[in-house]
Design an enzyme around this catalytic site. Structure first.
Site, PDB file in Angstrom:
ATOM      1  N   ARG A  56     -20.496  -1.625 -41.105  1.00 19.96           N
ATOM      2  CA  ARG A  56     -20.209  -0.295 -40.536  1.00 19.96           C
ATOM      3  C   ARG A  56     -18.966   0.294 -41.203  1.00 19.96           C
ATOM      4  O   ARG A  56     -18.896   1.471 -41.518  1.00 19.96           O
ATOM      5  CB  ARG A  56     -19.972  -0.381 -39.025  1.00 19.96           C
ATOM      6  N   GLN A  88     -15.802   8.382 -27.857  1.00 20.64           N
ATOM      7  CA  GLN A  88     -16.360   7.027 -27.739  1.00 20.64           C
ATOM      8  C   GLN A  88     -16.560   6.426 -29.124  1.00 20.64           C
ATOM      9  O   GLN A  88     -16.912   5.268 -29.248  1.00 20.64           O
ATOM     10  CB  GLN A  88     -17.717   7.080 -27.039  1.00 20.64           C
ATOM     11  N   ASP A  91     -15.564   5.596 -35.466  1.00 25.70           N
ATOM     12  CA  ASP A  91     -15.353   6.062 -36.847  1.00 25.70           C
ATOM     13  C   ASP A  91     -14.032   6.815 -36.937  1.00 25.70           C
ATOM     14  O   ASP A  91     -13.344   7.049 -35.929  1.00 25.70           O
ATOM     15  CB  ASP A  91     -16.546   6.911 -37.322  1.00 25.70           C
ATOM     16  N   HIS A 106     -13.402   3.275 -27.386  1.00 28.06           N
ATOM     17  CA  HIS A 106     -14.045   2.007 -27.755  1.00 28.06           C
ATOM     18  C   HIS A 106     -13.454   1.394 -29.024  1.00 28.06           C
ATOM     19  O   HIS A 106     -14.107   0.594 -29.680  1.00 28.06           O
ATOM     20  CB  HIS A 106     -15.564   2.224 -27.912  1.00 28.06           C
ATOM     21  N   CYS A 137       2.280 -12.380 -35.396  1.00 26.53           N
ATOM     22  CA  CYS A 137       2.505 -13.714 -34.815  1.00 26.53           C
ATOM     23  C   CYS A 137       1.958 -14.845 -35.685  1.00 26.53           C
ATOM     24  O   CYS A 137       2.197 -16.013 -35.396  1.00 26.53           O
ATOM     25  CB  CYS A 137       1.917 -13.791 -33.410  1.00 26.53           C
ATOM     26  N   THR A 178     -23.362  12.890 -26.670  1.00 26.13           N
ATOM     27  CA  THR A 178     -23.426  11.603 -25.958  1.00 26.13           C
ATOM     28  C   THR A 178     -24.586  11.601 -24.980  1.00 26.13           C
ATOM     29  O   THR A 178     -24.849  12.599 -24.309  1.00 26.13           O
ATOM     30  CB  THR A 178     -22.097  11.268 -25.242  1.00 26.13           C
ATOM     31  N   SER A 179     -25.277  10.447 -24.910  1.00 28.61           N
ATOM     32  CA  SER A 179     -26.462  10.344 -24.055  1.00 28.61           C
ATOM     33  C   SER A 179     -26.092  10.178 -22.586  1.00 28.61           C
ATOM     34  O   SER A 179     -26.959  10.242 -21.727  1.00 28.61           O
ATOM     35  CB  SER A 179     -27.295   9.140 -24.495  1.00 28.61           C
TER      36      SER A 179
HETATM   37  P1  NAD Z   1     -25.998   7.616 -28.086  1.00 30.05           P
HETATM   38  O1  NAD Z   1     -26.480   7.093 -29.396  1.00 30.05           O
HETATM   39  O2  NAD Z   1     -26.381   6.917 -26.851  1.00 30.05           O
HETATM   40  O3  NAD Z   1     -26.499   9.123 -27.919  1.00 30.05           O
HETATM   41  C1  NAD Z   1     -26.387  10.044 -28.952  1.00 30.05           C
HETATM   42  C2  NAD Z   1     -26.386  11.438 -28.342  1.00 30.05           C
HETATM   43  O4  NAD Z   1     -26.057  12.354 -29.361  1.00 30.05           O
HETATM   44  C3  NAD Z   1     -27.728  11.886 -27.760  1.00 30.05           C
HETATM   45  O5  NAD Z   1     -27.470  12.518 -26.531  1.00 30.05           O
HETATM   46  C4  NAD Z   1     -28.264  12.910 -28.767  1.00 30.05           C
HETATM   47  O6  NAD Z   1     -28.970  13.981 -28.181  1.00 30.05           O
HETATM   48  C5  NAD Z   1     -26.986  13.424 -29.366  1.00 30.05           C
HETATM   49  N1  NAD Z   1     -27.083  13.846 -30.762  1.00 30.05           N
HETATM   50  C6  NAD Z   1     -27.699  13.234 -31.798  1.00 30.05           C
HETATM   51  N2  NAD Z   1     -27.538  13.933 -32.938  1.00 30.05           N
HETATM   52  C7  NAD Z   1     -26.784  15.019 -32.593  1.00 30.05           C
HETATM   53  C8  NAD Z   1     -26.272  16.126 -33.320  1.00 30.05           C
HETATM   54  N3  NAD Z   1     -26.498  16.282 -34.625  1.00 30.05           N
HETATM   55  N4  NAD Z   1     -25.552  17.054 -32.650  1.00 30.05           N
HETATM   56  C9  NAD Z   1     -25.321  16.936 -31.295  1.00 30.05           C
HETATM   57  N5  NAD Z   1     -25.788  15.903 -30.571  1.00 30.05           N
HETATM   58  C10 NAD Z   1     -26.504  14.954 -31.201  1.00 30.05           C
HETATM   59  O7  NAD Z   1     -24.446   7.756 -28.229  1.00 30.05           O
HETATM   60  P2  NAD Z   1     -23.264   7.542 -27.189  1.00 30.05           P
HETATM   61  O8  NAD Z   1     -23.576   8.237 -25.909  1.00 30.05           O
HETATM   62  O9  NAD Z   1     -22.040   7.913 -27.917  1.00 30.05           O
HETATM   63  O10 NAD Z   1     -23.255   5.967 -26.848  1.00 30.05           O
HETATM   64  C11 NAD Z   1     -23.351   4.985 -27.836  1.00 30.05           C
HETATM   65  C12 NAD Z   1     -22.137   4.076 -27.960  1.00 30.05           C
HETATM   66  O11 NAD Z   1     -22.106   3.563 -29.309  1.00 30.05           O
HETATM   67  C13 NAD Z   1     -20.823   4.771 -27.811  1.00 30.05           C
HETATM   68  O12 NAD Z   1     -19.907   3.871 -27.324  1.00 30.05           O
HETATM   69  C14 NAD Z   1     -20.472   5.154 -29.239  1.00 30.05           C
HETATM   70  O13 NAD Z   1     -19.116   5.247 -29.476  1.00 30.05           O
HETATM   71  C15 NAD Z   1     -20.998   3.984 -30.036  1.00 30.05           C
HETATM   72  N6  NAD Z   1     -21.390   4.426 -31.406  1.00 30.05           N
HETATM   73  C16 NAD Z   1     -20.433   5.017 -32.180  1.00 30.05           C
HETATM   74  C17 NAD Z   1     -20.758   5.506 -33.432  1.00 30.05           C
HETATM   75  C18 NAD Z   1     -19.672   6.147 -34.247  1.00 30.05           C
HETATM   76  O14 NAD Z   1     -18.525   5.731 -34.151  1.00 30.05           O
HETATM   77  N7  NAD Z   1     -19.961   7.181 -35.029  1.00 30.05           N
HETATM   78  C19 NAD Z   1     -22.062   5.388 -33.909  1.00 30.05           C
HETATM   79  C20 NAD Z   1     -23.022   4.750 -33.090  1.00 30.05           C
HETATM   80  C21 NAD Z   1     -22.663   4.282 -31.821  1.00 30.05           C
END
Ligand code: NAD
Length: 250
Positions: A56, A88, A91, A106, A137, A178-179
């Site tokens: 990643r 959340q 990156d 996170h 340490c 976010t979902s």
């Molecule tokens: P999720 O994957 O559960 O949901 C993604 C959400 O983003 C969905 O609601 C979807 O409709 C929406 N989405 C997708 N593409 C989009 C776009 N182009 N524009 C606007 N909305 C868009 O993500 P989550 O709710 O963040 O939960 C997953 C967990 O995994 C979190 O803790 C997250 O931080 C982590 N995660 C982080 C990264 C990263 O750092 N980039 C990547 C993957 C997962």
């Protein structure tokens, strides 16, 4: 002073080429996430989990922020001290966009943590191979600085503090990408006097009726609309106190 809290998830980084977890083609299609992103998995196979996050981290090196990350940075710059950015995501695209003081609920891929003394430091895009020593340490229990399933997330305290502040100040909450499966964002919206939700499509876990504005489209195209709503909200301070909710645009 009115203020804004931005709260984002994986969707805000999707247009920058970083996989979300749950969308089609997301990371869960390739991995069983509990096999790689949980405290149990790490206890079982430390090397495998370190390597998952190494991949990643390597993928992150050439990724660039998109219009949504830049929009948050712009609003922060225009309204100093009135915009808090909470994500959340692990990156570094908000940092690359120039955002200040982002709270990573996170953790951060570009940091390592010592399991013995809690020291956290920058490692950029370098791999963790499991033999590193903590620069403070000297212990050899060095790991990725990412909160996995069934681990504590100390930064949540700051999220809850910011929601209390939002409530006290009649602030605005902007939720992007976010979902709602990890964080109950619809509950959070109740703390704000005005709230915006942007996702690709309605989510089963989010009752979107509590949001003042719903934007179902890519974050990149929603960004100028969100910027306009944010500026109007923050500028309304200069025009004096305002009662009730702003109009909805969904
Ligand atoms: P999720 O994957 O559960 O949901 C993604 C959400 O983003 C969905 O609601 C979807 O409709 C929406 N989405 C997708 N593409 C989009 C776009 N182009 N524009 C606007 N909305 C868009 O993500 P989550 O709710 O963040 O939960 C997953 C967990 O995994 C979190 O803790 C997250 O931080 C982590 N995660 C982080 C990264 C990263 O750092 N980039 C990547 C993957 C997962």
């Amino acid at each position: 002073m009115r203020h804004i809290v931005f709260l984002s998830g994986a969707g805000i980084s999707a247009e920058s080429g970083i996989s979300t977890f749950r969308d089609a083609g997301g990371l869960w299609d390739t991995y069983n996430v509990m096999d790689v992103c949980s405290a149990e998995a790490f206890r079982r196979n430390r090397q495998f989990v370190l390597e998952f996050y190494n991949k990643r981290r390597r993928e992150l090196a050439d990724k660039t922020p998109n219009a949504a990350h830049r929009m948050v940075a712009d609003i922060q710059r225009e309204f100093p001290d009135r915009v808090l950015n909470i994500t959340q995501n692990i990156d570094d695209l908000f940092e690359k966009a120039g955002c200040e003081g982002t709270i990573h609920l996170h953790g951060e891929l570009t940091k390592a943590r010592c399991e013995v003394c809690g020291n956290i430091w920058d490692i950029g895009y370098a791999d963790l191979v499991g033999t590193e020593l903590c620069p403070r340490c000297g212990a050899s229990r060095v790991r990725h600085h990412v909160v996995m399933f069934n681990e504590q997330a100390p930064e949540y305290m700051r999220l809850y503090e910011s929601l209390d502040e939002l409530h006290a100040n009649r602030g605005m909450l902007v939720v992007i990408g976010t979902s709602g499966l990890v964080l109950p964002v619809e509950e959070f919206a109740r703390y704000a006097s005005y709230s915006v939700l942007n996702n690709l499509e309605p989510q089963a876990a989010i009752d979107d009726r509590v949001f003042s504005v719903r934007l179902y489209e890519k974050a990149g195209t929603a960004a100028p609309k969100i910027a306009e709503l944010a500026r109007r909200f923050l500028d309304s301070d200069q025009r004096g106190p305002r009662d009730g909710r702003a109009e909805t645009a969904s």
